[in-house]
Design an enzyme around this catalytic site. Structure first.
Site, PDB file in Angstrom:
ATOM      1  N   ALA A   1      -5.950  10.464   8.013  1.00 54.82           N
ATOM      2  CA  ALA A   1      -4.643  10.487   7.366  1.00 54.82           C
ATOM      3  C   ALA A   1      -3.516  10.665   8.389  1.00 54.82           C
ATOM      4  CB  ALA A   1      -4.612  11.607   6.328  1.00 54.82           C
ATOM      5  N   GLN A   2      -3.726  11.551   9.361  1.00 56.44           N
ATOM      6  CA  GLN A   2      -2.706  11.775  10.386  1.00 56.44           C
ATOM      7  C   GLN A   2      -2.367  10.481  11.131  1.00 56.44           C
ATOM      8  OE1 GLN A   2      -0.473  13.607  11.894  1.00 56.44           O
ATOM      9  NE2 GLN A   2      -0.630  15.042  10.195  1.00 56.44           N
TER      10      GLN A   2
ATOM     11  N   GLY B   1       0.822  -1.207   0.000  1.00 57.70           N
ATOM     12  CA  GLY B   1       0.000   0.000   0.000  1.00 57.70           C
ATOM     13  C   GLY B   1       0.851   1.250   0.000  1.00 57.70           C
TER      14      GLY B   1
ATOM     15  N   ASP C   1      -5.710   2.654   8.227  1.00 62.50           N
ATOM     16  CA  ASP C   1      -7.125   2.292   8.342  1.00 62.50           C
ATOM     17  C   ASP C   1      -7.343   0.805   8.580  1.00 62.50           C
ATOM     18  OD1 ASP C   1      -7.750   4.899   7.928  1.00 62.50           O
ATOM     19  OD2 ASP C   1      -8.802   4.620   6.020  1.00 62.50           O
TER      20      ASP C   1
ATOM     21  N   GLY D   1      -0.467   4.348   0.243  1.00 62.84           N
ATOM     22  CA  GLY D   1      -1.327   5.436   0.708  1.00 62.84           C
ATOM     23  C   GLY D   1      -0.598   6.233   1.781  1.00 62.84           C
ATOM     24  N   PHE D   2      -1.367   6.884   2.650  1.00 64.28           N
ATOM     25  CA  PHE D   2      -0.743   7.738   3.666  1.00 64.28           C
ATOM     26  C   PHE D   2       0.176   6.938   4.589  1.00 64.28           C
ATOM     27  CE2 PHE D   2      -4.382  10.416   2.558  1.00 64.28           C
ATOM     28  CZ  PHE D   2      -3.734  11.627   2.384  1.00 64.28           C
ATOM     29  N   GLY D   3      -0.278   5.770   5.025  1.00 66.10           N
ATOM     30  CA  GLY D   3       0.526   4.971   5.952  1.00 66.10           C
ATOM     31  C   GLY D   3       1.742   4.377   5.279  1.00 66.10           C
TER      32      GLY D   3
ATOM     33  N   GLU E   1     -19.278  16.881   3.163  1.00 60.61           N
ATOM     34  CA  GLU E   1     -18.574  17.562   2.068  1.00 60.61           C
ATOM     35  C   GLU E   1     -19.286  17.350   0.733  1.00 60.61           C
ATOM     36  OE1 GLU E   1     -14.171  17.215   4.178  1.00 60.61           O
ATOM     37  OE2 GLU E   1     -14.671  15.858   2.560  1.00 60.61           O
TER      38      GLU E   1
HETATM   39  C1  LIG Z   1     -13.460  10.416   0.640  1.00 59.07           C
HETATM   40  C2  LIG Z   1     -12.514  10.426   1.811  1.00 59.07           C
HETATM   41  C3  LIG Z   1     -12.238  11.604   2.471  1.00 59.07           C
HETATM   42  C4  LIG Z   1     -11.357  11.628   3.540  1.00 59.07           C
HETATM   43  N1  LIG Z   1     -11.098  12.813   4.163  1.00 59.07           N
HETATM   44  C5  LIG Z   1     -10.184  12.860   5.147  1.00 59.07           C
HETATM   45  C6  LIG Z   1      -9.828  14.098   5.735  1.00 59.07           C
HETATM   46  O1  LIG Z   1     -10.362  15.145   5.363  1.00 59.07           O
HETATM   47  N2  LIG Z   1      -8.878  14.079   6.711  1.00 59.07           N
HETATM   48  C7  LIG Z   1      -8.287  12.925   7.126  1.00 59.07           C
HETATM   49  O2  LIG Z   1      -7.415  12.962   7.981  1.00 59.07           O
HETATM   50  N3  LIG Z   1      -8.632  11.735   6.609  1.00 59.07           N
HETATM   51  C8  LIG Z   1      -9.556  11.667   5.622  1.00 59.07           C
HETATM   52  N4  LIG Z   1      -9.891  10.476   5.069  1.00 59.07           N
HETATM   53  C9  LIG Z   1      -9.317   9.239   5.636  1.00 59.07           C
HETATM   54  C10 LIG Z   1      -7.928   9.014   5.138  1.00 59.07           C
HETATM   55  O3  LIG Z   1      -7.859   9.188   3.740  1.00 59.07           O
HETATM   56  C11 LIG Z   1      -7.518   7.600   5.538  1.00 59.07           C
HETATM   57  O4  LIG Z   1      -7.570   7.499   6.933  1.00 59.07           O
HETATM   58  C12 LIG Z   1      -6.109   7.289   5.055  1.00 59.07           C
HETATM   59  O5  LIG Z   1      -6.069   7.327   3.649  1.00 59.07           O
HETATM   60  C13 LIG Z   1      -5.684   5.909   5.547  1.00 59.07           C
HETATM   61  O6  LIG Z   1      -4.390   5.666   5.071  1.00 59.07           O
HETATM   62  P1  LIG Z   1      -3.926   4.179   4.752  1.00 59.07           P
HETATM   63  O7  LIG Z   1      -2.498   4.273   4.335  1.00 59.07           O
HETATM   64  O8  LIG Z   1      -4.301   3.286   5.847  1.00 59.07           O
HETATM   65  O9  LIG Z   1      -4.802   3.733   3.510  1.00 59.07           O
HETATM   66  P2  LIG Z   1      -4.952   4.440   2.078  1.00 59.07           P
HETATM   67  O10 LIG Z   1      -4.474   5.840   2.077  1.00 59.07           O
HETATM   68  O11 LIG Z   1      -6.361   4.166   1.675  1.00 59.07           O
HETATM   69  O12 LIG Z   1      -3.966   3.603   1.167  1.00 59.07           O
HETATM   70  C14 LIG Z   1      -4.142   2.248   0.890  1.00 59.07           C
HETATM   71  C15 LIG Z   1      -3.326   1.929  -0.352  1.00 59.07           C
HETATM   72  O13 LIG Z   1      -3.290   0.535  -0.511  1.00 59.07           O
HETATM   73  C16 LIG Z   1      -3.537   0.187  -1.856  1.00 59.07           C
HETATM   74  N5  LIG Z   1      -4.127  -1.140  -1.843  1.00 59.07           N
HETATM   75  C17 LIG Z   1      -5.340  -1.498  -1.366  1.00 59.07           C
HETATM   76  N6  LIG Z   1      -5.503  -2.810  -1.474  1.00 59.07           N
HETATM   77  C18 LIG Z   1      -4.359  -3.301  -2.020  1.00 59.07           C
HETATM   78  C19 LIG Z   1      -3.937  -4.620  -2.362  1.00 59.07           C
HETATM   79  N7  LIG Z   1      -4.700  -5.684  -2.130  1.00 59.07           N
HETATM   80  N8  LIG Z   1      -2.708  -4.755  -2.910  1.00 59.07           N
HETATM   81  C20 LIG Z   1      -1.915  -3.683  -3.142  1.00 59.07           C
HETATM   82  N9  LIG Z   1      -2.280  -2.413  -2.825  1.00 59.07           N
HETATM   83  C21 LIG Z   1      -3.485  -2.242  -2.260  1.00 59.07           C
HETATM   84  C22 LIG Z   1      -4.458   1.272  -2.355  1.00 59.07           C
HETATM   85  O14 LIG Z   1      -4.369   1.395  -3.766  1.00 59.07           O
HETATM   86  C23 LIG Z   1      -3.920   2.498  -1.623  1.00 59.07           C
HETATM   87  O15 LIG Z   1      -2.932   3.158  -2.364  1.00 59.07           O
HETATM   88  C24 LIG Z   1     -10.768  10.423   3.983  1.00 59.07           C
HETATM   89  C25 LIG Z   1     -11.057   9.225   3.330  1.00 59.07           C
HETATM   90  C26 LIG Z   1     -11.908   9.226   2.246  1.00 59.07           C
HETATM   91  C27 LIG Z   1     -12.201   7.932   1.529  1.00 59.07           C
END
Ligand SMILES: Cc1cc2nc3c(=O)[nH]c(=O)nc-3n(C[C@H](O)[C@H](O)[C@H](O)COP(=O)(O)OP(=O)(O)OC[C@H]3O[C@@H](n4cnc5c(N)ncnc54)[C@H](O)[C@@H]3O)c2cc1C
Length: 434
Positions: free
Chosen positions: A314-315, A11, A299, A13-15, A170
């Site tokens: 995200a934080q 992944g 998440d 994403g943010f993490g 939003e």
């Molecule tokens: C519409 C929306 C609005 C938001 N607004 C806010 C906000 O205003 N402020 C805030 O703090 N938070 C907000 N959030 C929450 C925030 O975006 C999440 O908490 C954050 O993105 C979590 O980070 P993560 O790294 O856990 O997952 P993500 O950022 O979701 O990243 C997961 C990554 O894993 C990849 N992935 C998934 N499954 C697989 C797989 N099987 N194999 C390979 N790659 C995979 C995905 O493509 C993605 O790139 C919002 C979320 C959404 C959906």
């Protein structure tokens, strides 16, 4: 010479990205695997869904973000299972072995046991989702313009958002702005200002994570924009022609789902206890119970702190990513792992132009001040100087003109698919309208 430990991060994403960056100078080799080639700034997805921004303005290729990090490679691939015993991740098209694993694949939508609703009410998680919602919403105005039957026209001009969390708030605010301002003068037969935007929330108030006074302010700000807010209203059915809310039938052609979150199913292959939302109950140091080389963050992780859970924001994901990286460095040096502690930097939700709510420390802000704070934070955290510049310029332009420049219907325009709903459920027959 012994090989350096191999850290696989699932992944980008943010993490995942925070974890990768935290390992930039560590004596390890890092592989970041993501099923998309881009890091997505999800907090601004609603802007793409409502034609305010274009996809490339809120996303950046992961390969580009990490190109200067010499110990890191990026792979496009989908993880389908994790074999903890063999220390291997199975990809849709191959396998990859790890010494340390960071699982950061995030969450998706939960339709509370009704996955068939997704076809009618897409959620907002990926760029594809945002473009699909944009297509449906813009298409609805086009259909309404050509519709002779007033009932059918009203149905095309009704927009329902299910779920009163930050994304729902939003989306509803942005739909109302599009109707009242952006499109107000663009049509000849219909008056887009007559569009009805409904925000339906099952709980007693909007933004349940916020203090009650800010929930009330958010509601008032939405109503000032013309949004009808229904709280204590659980959706009992969703179909091609609208939604059922208890005894009320809302005829609508554009429905957006912002009601539930479900962790990635990949968590199940770890074979450890998950919470109700499918998140992994991790140890305080973010490792999986009994697996000191496997970290779950963002998440996908259920992290307990002070009697509650660290919020899925995200934080939280970024802080966990940095912490997992630091713990991997400790493990490589043979030191014990340390516990994670989330530092709450506040909550922000925007409602529309000059309207937002925010909790920062002991401060509770609403209106213009909260909106400026929201704007500054989002510009600051966007990845890439070009994106920051373009988004700032686009918003400044939109602020003056109310214009939304990304009003393109891409793909074959069409409504939600008209599949019959399961028999016996009220109000979900495919509409004949349009
Ligand atoms: C519409 C929306 C609005 C938001 N607004 C806010 C906000 O205003 N402020 C805030 O703090 N938070 C907000 N959030 C929450 C925030 O975006 C999440 O908490 C954050 O993105 C979590 O980070 P993560 O790294 O856990 O997952 P993500 O950022 O979701 O990243 C997961 C990554 O894993 C990849 N992935 C998934 N499954 C697989 C797989 N099987 N194999 C390979 N790659 C995979 C995905 O493509 C993605 O790139 C919002 C979320 C959404 C959906």
């Amino acid at each position: 010479m012994t090989a350096r430990p191999h850290v696989v991060i699932l992944g980008g994403g943010f993490g995942g990205l925070a974890a990768a960056r935290g390992l930039a100078r560590a004596p390890v080799d890092v592989t970041v695997v993501d099923r998309t080639n881009h890091h997505l700034f999800q907090p601004l997805l609603y802007q793409v869904a409502t034609a305010g921004l274009s996809p490339a303005e809120i996303a950046s290729p992961i390969r580009r973000i990490l190109r200067r990090q010499r110990n890191t490679r990026v792979l496009l691939g989908e993880a389908v299972a994790i074999d903890v015993g063999a220390k291997r991740v199975r990809l849709a098209d191959g396998e990859i072995a790890w010494d340390y694993l960071v699982v950061a694949v995030g969450a998706g939508h939960s339709y509370f046991g009704r996955p068939d609703w997704e076809a009618y009410a897409p959620g907002l998680k990926t760029l594809d989702d945002a473009l699909e919602i944009r297509r449906r919403a813009l298409f609805a105005y086009e259909k309404a313009e050509r519709e002779d039957d007033p009932e059918a026209r009203r149905q095309w001009l009704t927009f329902v958002v299910v779920g009163g969390g930050p994304t729902g708030v939003e989306m509803a605010g942005a739909f109302a702005e599009v109707a009242r301002h952006t499109l107000a003068r663009d049509f000849r037969r219909i008056d887009p200002r007559s569009a009805r935007v409904l925000l339906v929330e099952a709980g007693p108030r909007l933004l349940p994570a916020y203090p009650e006074e800010l929930s009330e302010k958010a509601k008032l700000q939405l109503e000032a924009l013309g949004v009808q807010v229904w709280t204590g209203a659980a959706v009992t059915d969703v179909g091609a022609s609208g939604v059922q809310v208890g005894g009320d039938r809302i005829a609508a052609r554009t429905i957006v789902w912002a009601a539930g979150v479900q962790a990635s199913p990949l968590a199940r292959s770890l074979g450890v206890p998950l919470d109700r939302a499918g998140r992994v109950r991790v140890e305080p140091d973010l490792t999986v119970p009994g697996q000191p080389t496997v970290f779950v963050i963002g998440d996908l992780a259920a992290v307990e702190q002070d009697g509650g859970l660290v919020p899925g924001v995200a934080q939280g994901a970024m802080q966990m990513g940095g912490h997992a990286a630091a713990n991997i460095c400790r493990a490589v040096r043979g030191e014990p792992l340390v516990c994670f502690r989330y530092r709450d930097k506040g909550l922000l939700a925007t409602i529309g132009r000059s309207r937002a709510v925010a909790v920062i420390g002991r401060w509770r802000l609403s209106g213009m001040l909260a909106w400026v704070t929201w704007l500054t934070v989002h510009i600051f955290f966007l990845i890439g100087f070009r994106n920051r510049f373009v988004v700032l310029f686009t918003w400044a332009w939109a602020y003056v003109t109310y214009d939304r420049s990304a009003r393109l219907i891409l793909g074959r325009g069409g409504p939600a698919p008209s599949r019959p709903s399961p028999p016996g459920r009220p109000g979900s027959t495919p509409s004949s309208a349009g």
